[in-house]
Design a protein around this motif. Structure first.
Motif, PDB file in Angstrom:
ATOM      1  N   ALA A   1       5.875  46.675 -61.027  1.00 48.45           N
ATOM      2  CA  ALA A   1       4.518  46.116 -60.965  1.00 48.45           C
ATOM      3  C   ALA A   1       3.676  46.692 -62.107  1.00 48.45           C
ATOM      4  CB  ALA A   1       3.883  46.421 -59.615  1.00 48.45           C
TER       5      ALA A   1
ATOM      6  N   PHE B 299       4.754  47.654 -64.988  1.00 51.03           N
ATOM      7  CA  PHE B 299       5.178  46.989 -66.224  1.00 51.03           C
ATOM      8  C   PHE B 299       4.591  45.575 -66.313  1.00 51.03           C
ATOM      9  CE2 PHE B 299       7.971  44.298 -68.757  1.00 51.03           C
ATOM     10  CZ  PHE B 299       7.883  44.977 -69.968  1.00 51.03           C
ATOM     11  N   TYR B 300       4.592  44.903 -65.183  1.00 45.81           N
ATOM     12  CA  TYR B 300       4.047  43.537 -65.149  1.00 45.81           C
ATOM     13  C   TYR B 300       2.589  43.540 -65.603  1.00 45.81           C
ATOM     14  CZ  TYR B 300       3.298  38.827 -63.174  1.00 45.81           C
ATOM     15  OH  TYR B 300       3.018  37.498 -62.979  1.00 45.81           O
ATOM     16  N   LEU B 301       1.806  44.495 -65.066  1.00 47.93           N
ATOM     17  CA  LEU B 301       0.391  44.588 -65.455  1.00 47.93           C
ATOM     18  C   LEU B 301       0.258  44.917 -66.938  1.00 47.93           C
ATOM     19  CD1 LEU B 301      -0.991  46.556 -62.348  1.00 47.93           C
ATOM     20  CD2 LEU B 301      -1.348  44.141 -62.856  1.00 47.93           C
ATOM     21  N   ARG B 302       1.097  45.853 -67.405  1.00 46.16           N
ATOM     22  CA  ARG B 302       1.029  46.242 -68.822  1.00 46.16           C
ATOM     23  C   ARG B 302       1.384  45.062 -69.723  1.00 46.16           C
ATOM     24  NH1 ARG B 302       4.783  51.006 -69.791  1.00 46.16           N
ATOM     25  NH2 ARG B 302       3.892  50.876 -71.874  1.00 46.16           N
ATOM     26  N   SER B 303       2.346  44.256 -69.284  1.00 45.34           N
ATOM     27  CA  SER B 303       2.779  43.138 -70.125  1.00 45.34           C
ATOM     28  C   SER B 303       1.690  42.083 -70.271  1.00 45.34           C
ATOM     29  CB  SER B 303       4.041  42.497 -69.550  1.00 45.34           C
ATOM     30  OG  SER B 303       3.686  41.674 -68.460  1.00 45.34           O
ATOM     31  N   ARG B 304       0.604  42.249 -69.494  1.00 47.01           N
ATOM     32  CA  ARG B 304      -0.527  41.327 -69.624  1.00 47.01           C
ATOM     33  C   ARG B 304      -1.677  41.965 -70.411  1.00 47.01           C
ATOM     34  NH1 ARG B 304       3.199  38.496 -68.826  1.00 47.01           N
ATOM     35  NH2 ARG B 304       3.568  37.252 -66.954  1.00 47.01           N
ATOM     36  N   GLY B 305      -1.406  43.138 -70.983  1.00 48.18           N
ATOM     37  CA  GLY B 305      -2.411  43.765 -71.838  1.00 48.18           C
ATOM     38  C   GLY B 305      -3.200  44.873 -71.162  1.00 48.18           C
ATOM     39  N   ILE B 306      -2.839  45.184 -69.920  1.00 48.19           N
ATOM     40  CA  ILE B 306      -3.569  46.235 -69.208  1.00 48.19           C
ATOM     41  C   ILE B 306      -2.915  47.581 -69.523  1.00 48.19           C
ATOM     42  CG2 ILE B 306      -4.184  47.112 -66.916  1.00 48.19           C
ATOM     43  CD1 ILE B 306      -4.231  44.186 -65.965  1.00 48.19           C
ATOM     44  N   GLY B 307      -3.716  48.544 -69.975  1.00 45.83           N
ATOM     45  CA  GLY B 307      -3.183  49.850 -70.349  1.00 45.83           C
ATOM     46  C   GLY B 307      -2.536  50.545 -69.162  1.00 45.83           C
ATOM     47  N   GLU B 308      -1.626  51.476 -69.442  1.00 49.19           N
ATOM     48  CA  GLU B 308      -0.867  52.104 -68.375  1.00 49.19           C
ATOM     49  C   GLU B 308      -1.771  52.795 -67.353  1.00 49.19           C
ATOM     50  OE1 GLU B 308       2.548  54.261 -69.576  1.00 49.19           O
ATOM     51  OE2 GLU B 308       3.071  54.716 -67.486  1.00 49.19           O
TER      52      GLU B 308
ATOM     53  N   SER C 290      -4.946  52.231 -66.621  1.00 52.65           N
ATOM     54  CA  SER C 290      -5.689  51.300 -65.763  1.00 52.65           C
ATOM     55  C   SER C 290      -4.766  50.524 -64.840  1.00 52.65           C
ATOM     56  CB  SER C 290      -6.616  50.351 -66.515  1.00 52.65           C
ATOM     57  OG  SER C 290      -6.336  50.241 -67.847  1.00 52.65           O
TER      58      SER C 290
END
Lengths: 251, 435
Positions: free
Chosen positions: B384, B386-395, B397
């Protein structure tokens, strides 16, 4: 826009990509096809920045930057988007809050101010209509309790919201019925422009009836072994992959 | 007597002697009788060890070994650490267990009494003796006996019938200085048809190695609606034992949220006796542990009457080599038909060294009930993240989003918005650095 040169990558010590070359220009759609185990999903994972994949050799540049040097979030902020083959469920994080955070972090990275609540909601409304995603789903927790088709539509919804320069669709057609496939393809086609590009990774030709590629590449044993116009996809559908294998063995 | 028992005995004597010296005497005979009965019970009771099932996962020996002081805090009192922005409340402030009138709003009206317990005992003995010591069992539980025997002060909140508190009452217990010990004792009575919210908080101004042993008795009479928030925000060297004994009459609603943010050894005993039909009980908890912290939540809901509903949700995030314990017991007695009781405990372990002992328990003697319980423990969902990060959200946050999401379904029941904001902000600060 995207330039992959001699890419070698492995996971858990097993070599999967073995010298892959690919060049994608703005405004184009590329399809990457190949039999199971040829390295299609590995390519998507490596581009998105999954850390469990080891890059053994080669280079990838994206809009002039060394992509392999960037964190997963920075790749997204530079304009890369991966539509997951298996989108993840995140209970408790609402789709809306998730997208607002993502959009604003991308904007901040690119030196833009945060989007106003009004503009954001306007964009949500417009883009969810594009993939026929109900307002209710947009507000729910990310992918939680979504059907397979809803999850894939949600991927395209996110893509529409974030307006990436390069989208990689990893087996987006898998598990979709014909209606969902049409909706997803329609979303992708509407978002096509002269400035962005799409890489469609798929096992079947079916999706390519709806998203018509400019180039078709065959990935086999970790390399692109054949490239051609959209007709190549039809040929593959008709003859299967054995024909490629034989051709390679002769060569 | 074998040597182990002797050793325990001498440790107990030494521990108790520290409180005996300072003991006070109640002028009211009924109250003094309760105090003496608790002192007598304490002579017979042993402090629990991990051989007692009820204390299996919590070793209190470090608390019993301590040498403590009972003294007022130094002046001036700095309430800075207890500040909750935008919070509008009636406050009762206690420093090291002593009432601090200049920081408090005493209330005495037709509708309610919000007073230090010592004053209520003197001025309203008939109201106090009706409830005081009637619910928390000092015959069986050593720490409840200890509190009942040697408590000096606490808060008394009495809502008369149909009274509605216009603001929450905040009971602030501030500890100042090293090795301070005290036994806060609270009595909260929500009269028929009354409504109110109480925030009971334990905080540290300065110092280390303190020990507080609190007991609260809460009566929720017919048709009353009571909300309780327990916030434990003491320093990570201070230990705390808290017993909350609730008695619900018919058609009443009671909600408690226990928020444990800090503390060395923290043990919460929350017991709710539902003794009337058509009651609603909701007990929630959230505990964030780190370092070598040990936080233990024991809850008990005793359904004695039919047609009642209870919901329980406890969530924990354990970091570093900390330990969490959850033991939730729901009794449904034979007479308590048509009971709906739901219990859930969910935990995230952030490291391989963190531990949780989770034991949800249902004991059902009625045959027409709807009950469920469950416990889950997991690591952070890295997919999850990684999924958030792959959308541009920093680790950082991404992890923060996930922690907030995890805590959200407990926090949403915190009706006092400034308190909820404070806890949310605290969670953000807490995980800013460690993630």
């Amino acid at each position: 826009m995207l330039n992959i040169k001699n890419l070698h990558a492995s996971v858990e010590g097993k070599q999967i990509l073995k010298g892959l070359d690919l060049q994608v220009e703005p405004g184009s759609v590329h399809a990457i096809m190949g039999p199971n185990g040829s390295g299609k999903s590995t390519l998507a994972s490596v581009l998105a920045g999954r850390e469990e994949y080891e890059i053994d050799e080669g280079e990838v540049s994206f809009l002039g930057k060394d992509l392999l040097d960037l964190s997963a979030e920075d790749r997204a902020r530079e304009g890369l988007f991966l539509a997951f083959q298996y989108p993840i469920e995140i209970p408790g994080v609402s789709n809306i809050n998730f997208l607002k955070t993502a959009l604003n972090e991308i904007r901040e990275y690119n030196g833009l101010p945060a989007m106003s609540a009004k503009d954001f909601l306007k964009r949500v409304k417009e883009k969810q209509a594009l993939v026929e995603l109900s307002g209710n789903l947009a507000r729910r927790s990310v992918n939680e309790g979504f059907s397979g088709g809803e999850k894939k539509r949600n991927e395209i919804f996110q893509m529409a919201m974030l307006e990436p320069k390069l989208s990689v669709l990893d087996e987006t057609d898998s598990g979709l019925d014909i209606d969902a496939l049409r909706i997803v393809a329609n979303g992708v086609n509407t978002l096509r422009s002269e400035d962005n590009a799409t890489v469609v990774i798929t096992h079947y030709q079916r999706l390519l009836d709806y998203i018509v590629p400019d180039f078709v590449h065959v990935l086999y044993q970790g390399r692109i072994v054949k490239s051609g116009p959209k007709e190549l996809a039809l040929e593959l559908e008709e003859k299967g992959y054995d024909w490629i294998k034989e051709e390679l063995e002769l060569a | 007597m074998d040597t182990i028992t002797k050793a325990t005995q001498s440790q107990k004597e030494k521990f108790l002697s520290q409180f005996k010296e300072n003991c006070c005497i109640d002028t009211n005979r009924d109250l003094q009788n309760i105090r003496e009965a608790a002192q007598a019970a304490l002579e017979k009771l042993n402090f629990p060890t991990t051989r007692d099932e009820y204390w299996k996962y919590t070793r209190i020996a470090p608390i019993l070994r301590g040498t403590y002081h009972q003294m007022p805090g130094s002046e001036p009192v700095d309430l800075g650490p207890t500040l909750i922005e935008n919070m509008d409340s009636y406050d009762l402030v206690f420093v090291n267990g002593y009432f601090s009138p200049e920081h408090s709003s005493r209330l005495e009206s037709e509708s309610w009494l919000v007073l230090p317990l010592s004053e209520a005992r003197n001025n309203y003995p008939e109201l106090i003796t009706k409830h005081y010591g009637q619910y928390a069992d000092y015959e069986k539980h050593a720490f409840t006996a200890l509190n009942t025997a040697y408590c000096q002060e606490g808060a008394c909140i009495l809502l008369k019938d149909n009274a509605q508190l216009d603001k929450p009452v905040r009971i602030i217990n501030l500890t100042q200085g090293d090795a301070i010990a005290y036994h806060p004792r609270n009595l909260l009575v929500f009269g028929k048809g009354s409504k109110g919210a109480v925030l009971l908080s334990y905080e540290t101004g300065s110092g280390n190695h303190a020990f507080t042993n609190a007991v609260s008795e809460i009566v929720v009479q017919e048709n009353a609606h009571a909300e309780l928030f327990l916030m434990q925000h003491k320093s990570d060297t201070n230990s705390h034992i808290e017993t909350t004994q609730v008695f619900q009459e018919k058609n009443s609603q009671f909600q408690a949220t226990t928020i444990t943010l800090k503390g060395k050894i923290v043990r919460n005993n929350l017991n709710v006796v539902v003794d009337g039909e058509n009651c609603l009980t909701r007990i929630n908890g959230i505990y964030l542990t780190r370092g070598k912290q040990h936080v233990d939540n024991h809850t008990m809901i005793d359904h004695r009457q039919p047609h009642c509903e209870s919901h329980e949700l406890y969530k924990g995030i354990m970091n570093e080599s900390s330990t969490g314990v959850f033991n939730g017991k729901v009794f449904v007695r034979q007479y308590a038909q048509k009971t709906n009781a739901f219990q859930s405990n969910q935990n995230i372990l952030l490291t391989d060294q963190a531990t949780i002992n989770s034991k949800p328990e249902l004991e059902i003697y009625a045959d027409d009930v709807k009950c469920s319980h469950g416990s889950t423990t997991g690591q952070f969902d890295e997919e999850a993240v990684f999924y958030l990060r792959s959308r541009g959200i920093g680790e950082a946050s991404a992890r923060k989003l996930m922690i907030n999401a995890f805590a959200a379904d407990v926090l949403e029941y915190i009706s006092i918005e400034p308190l909820r904001d404070r806890i949310e902000a605290y969670i953000e600060e807490r995980y800013e650095t460690v993630l």
